[in-house]
Design a protein around this motif. Structure first.
Motif, PDB file in Angstrom:
ATOM      1  N   ASN A   1     -12.947   4.302   2.551  1.00  0.00           N
ATOM      2  CA  ASN A   1     -11.908   5.567   2.450  1.00  0.00           C
ATOM      3  C   ASN A   1     -12.701   6.550   1.711  1.00  0.00           C
ATOM      4  OD1 ASN A   1     -12.083   4.315   0.067  1.00  0.00           O
ATOM      5  ND2 ASN A   1      -9.614   3.574   0.165  1.00  0.00           N
TER       6      ASN A   1
ATOM      7  N   CYS B   1      -7.577   7.082   2.352  1.00  0.00           N
ATOM      8  CA  CYS B   1      -6.750   6.962   1.386  1.00  0.00           C
ATOM      9  C   CYS B   1      -5.921   8.112   0.962  1.00  0.00           C
ATOM     10  CB  CYS B   1      -7.429   6.768   0.076  1.00  0.00           C
ATOM     11  SG  CYS B   1      -6.748   6.901  -1.634  1.00  0.00           S
ATOM     12  N   VAL B   2      -4.580   8.214   1.548  1.00  0.00           N
ATOM     13  CA  VAL B   2      -3.913   9.395   1.594  1.00  0.00           C
ATOM     14  C   VAL B   2      -3.446   9.962   0.313  1.00  0.00           C
ATOM     15  CG1 VAL B   2      -2.953   9.205   4.157  1.00  0.00           C
ATOM     16  CG2 VAL B   2      -1.757   8.010   2.035  1.00  0.00           C
ATOM     17  N   THR B   3      -3.594   9.088  -0.607  1.00  0.00           N
ATOM     18  CA  THR B   3      -3.069   9.518  -2.048  1.00  0.00           C
ATOM     19  C   THR B   3      -4.227   9.976  -2.751  1.00  0.00           C
ATOM     20  OG1 THR B   3      -1.506   7.345  -2.085  1.00  0.00           O
ATOM     21  CG2 THR B   3      -2.039   8.632  -4.015  1.00  0.00           C
ATOM     22  N   PHE B   4      -5.313   9.504  -2.786  1.00  0.00           N
ATOM     23  CA  PHE B   4      -6.576   9.906  -3.524  1.00  0.00           C
ATOM     24  C   PHE B   4      -7.770  11.031  -2.752  1.00  0.00           C
ATOM     25  CE2 PHE B   4      -4.663   6.496  -5.994  1.00  0.00           C
ATOM     26  CZ  PHE B   4      -4.343   7.395  -7.126  1.00  0.00           C
TER      27      PHE B   4
ATOM     28  N   CYS C   1      -7.786  -1.910  -3.365  1.00  0.00           N
ATOM     29  CA  CYS C   1      -6.374  -1.853  -2.390  1.00  0.00           C
ATOM     30  C   CYS C   1      -6.784  -2.762  -1.360  1.00  0.00           C
ATOM     31  CB  CYS C   1      -6.093  -0.305  -2.045  1.00  0.00           C
ATOM     32  SG  CYS C   1      -5.693   0.438  -3.394  1.00  0.00           S
TER      33      CYS C   1
ATOM     34  N   CYS D   1      -1.232   4.794   4.091  1.00  0.00           N
ATOM     35  CA  CYS D   1      -2.539   4.460   3.870  1.00  0.00           C
ATOM     36  C   CYS D   1      -3.131   4.061   5.156  1.00  0.00           C
ATOM     37  CB  CYS D   1      -2.449   3.156   2.783  1.00  0.00           C
ATOM     38  SG  CYS D   1      -4.155   2.507   2.438  1.00  0.00           S
TER      39      CYS D   1
ATOM     40  N   GLY E   1      -9.893   3.634  -4.391  1.00  0.00           N
ATOM     41  CA  GLY E   1      -8.254   4.013  -4.443  1.00  0.00           C
ATOM     42  C   GLY E   1      -7.712   3.174  -5.394  1.00  0.00           C
TER      43      GLY E   1
ATOM     44  N   TRP F   1       0.808  -1.227   0.119  1.00  0.00           N
ATOM     45  CA  TRP F   1      -0.095  -0.032  -0.110  1.00  0.00           C
ATOM     46  C   TRP F   1       0.766   1.088  -0.179  1.00  0.00           C
ATOM     47  CZ3 TRP F   1      -2.197  -2.904   4.431  1.00  0.00           C
ATOM     48  CH2 TRP F   1      -3.179  -3.792   4.020  1.00  0.00           C
ATOM     49  N   CYS F   2       0.355   2.448  -0.312  1.00  0.00           N
ATOM     50  CA  CYS F   2       0.953   3.540  -0.249  1.00  0.00           C
ATOM     51  C   CYS F   2       1.431   3.962   1.074  1.00  0.00           C
ATOM     52  CB  CYS F   2       0.066   4.854  -0.748  1.00  0.00           C
ATOM     53  SG  CYS F   2      -0.481   4.598  -2.400  1.00  0.00           S
TER      54      CYS F   2
HETATM   55  S1  SF4 Z   1      -4.240   4.339  -3.308  1.00  0.00           S
HETATM   56 FE1  SF4 Z   1      -5.216   5.018  -1.616  1.00  0.00          FE
HETATM   57  S2  SF4 Z   1      -6.256   3.036  -0.514  1.00  0.00           S
HETATM   58 FE2  SF4 Z   1      -4.699   2.481  -2.087  1.00  0.00          FE
HETATM   59  S3  SF4 Z   1      -3.046   1.902  -1.034  1.00  0.00           S
HETATM   60 FE3  SF4 Z   1      -3.001   4.178  -1.930  1.00  0.00          FE
HETATM   61  S4  SF4 Z   1      -3.551   5.236  -0.063  1.00  0.00           S
HETATM   62 FE4  SF4 Z   1      -4.228   3.157   0.302  1.00  0.00          FE
END
Ligand code: SF4
Ligand code: TPP
Length: 303
Positions: free
Chosen positions: A135, A214-217, A65, A34, A139, A30-31
């Motif tokens: 989330n 979901c820290v990325t999106f 994810c 996350c 993701g 995972w990122c």
């Molecule tokens: S995209 Fe979002 S939910 Fe998926 S691993 Fe990365 S942070 Fe987690």
């Protein structure tokens, strides 16, 4: 009515000891940051403190994810197709009631493509635990809105803001007849572990919505951190109306056990309804050699 004991945390023999590290499968991809790491840590805590026998535990997932989860836990695992985690988990439990079944899935997996399965799994009261990794976004596919994304939220797939109002997973589980309903937050790991432990010990379908950023999106971490509050002892989880009020009217993000009751499970009803109880007994007995021979004879027909 005869009662078939199925879900519970299956213990290792006394002379075998496993550390938390022993319960970890392959390294998560995972990122960094996350929320799903917090859920994994909570599950590992539950397994280690109860010395769960990994050979009697099956973790089942859909796609997303969250779908990678079974590979990260040392147990049997099954990574199914998108939205189908509950039928797979249900089938597994009915075929192998001796296994403890933990089903996991994202809000897209469980509340969009898989939504048709959720109320039915709940009303059947199959003895499985379902962790909904919520989330508020898709993701894995890079940030499209999900059924729990807030109205008005802008994503690349909803540039003018999401137009639909979000589903309330707790209220939906309650009105569908769930016998155990809870909400956790991935960054309150110890509290979350207690909830997951109670859910897995519960006899019947247990539903746990887990807020996991979901820290990325769609990084909701700060908002959830600021608004999450633990449900206190003044809440009576056996009071359905109070549970519904908590799910629909409470300010902020209440986390903890919202509702808990007892009702015969699907297998209990099956056992009570079957005239030929021996047939059920035979189905419940698991004989690997006999089953392998049967499977082989079926496959032979298609060779
Ligand atoms: S995209 Fe979002 S939910 Fe998926 S691993 Fe990365 S942070 Fe987690
Ligand atoms: C039948 C099918 N439709 C669509 C997809 C594409 N897809 C993969 S994951 C996903 C949604 C993931 O979102 P969520 O369930 O919320 O999980 P997350 O990745 O956020 O953990 C979608 C639509 C797919 N794999 N299969």
């Amino acid at each position: 009515m005869s009662v078939v004991r199925t879900q519970a945390l299956p213990r290792l023999p006394d002379d075998v000891k496993m550390s938390p590290a022993d319960y970890k499968g392959i390294r998560p991809i995972w990122c960094p940051g996350c929320g799903d790491y917090g859920i994994l840590n909570a599950v590992i805590q539950v397994l280690a403190r109860n010395q769960v026998d990994p050979s009697r535990l099956a973790v089942v997932s859909g796609i997303g994810c969250s779908g990678r989860f079974p590979a990260f836990v040392k147990s049997y695992g099954f990574h199914g197709v998108h939205g189908r985690v509950l039928p797979v988990a249900t089938g597994l439990k009915l075929a192998r009631p001796d296994l403890t079944v933990l089903a996991v899935g994202g809000d897209g997996d469980g509340l969009a493509i898989g939504m048709g399965h959720l109320p039915h799994a709940i009303r059947r009261n199959v003895d499985i635990t379902y962790l909904l990794f919520d989330n508020h976004i898709y993701g894995l596919t890079k940030g499209q809105p999900s059924p729990t994304t807030e109205v008005g939220h802008k994503t690349h797939a909803s540039p003018f803001g999401v137009s639909e109002y979000p589903i309330n997973p707790l209220a939906m589980a309650l009105v569908s007849g769930a016998t155990f309903v809870a909400r956790g937050f991935s960054s309150h790991t110890k509290h979350l572990a207690d909830i997951i432990e109670a859910a897995m010990e519960h006899r019947g379908f247990s539903f746990v919505q887990i807020m996991t950023p979901c820290v990325t999106f769609y990084d909701n971490y700060k908002v959830w951190k600021a608004t999450a509050w633990e449900i206190g002892p003044d809440h009576d989880p056996s009071d359905f109306q109070a549970a519904l009020r908590l799910a629909t009217e409470a300010e902020g993000l209440p986390i903890g056990i919202v509702y808990r009751t007892e009702r015969p499970t699907y297998l209990d009803r099956l056992a009570a309804g079957l005239k030929d109880s021996e047939r059920l007994q035979a189905r419940r007995r698991y004989d690997p050699e006999q089953d392998a021979a049967l499977l082989d004879s079926i496959l032979q027909r298609y060779r």
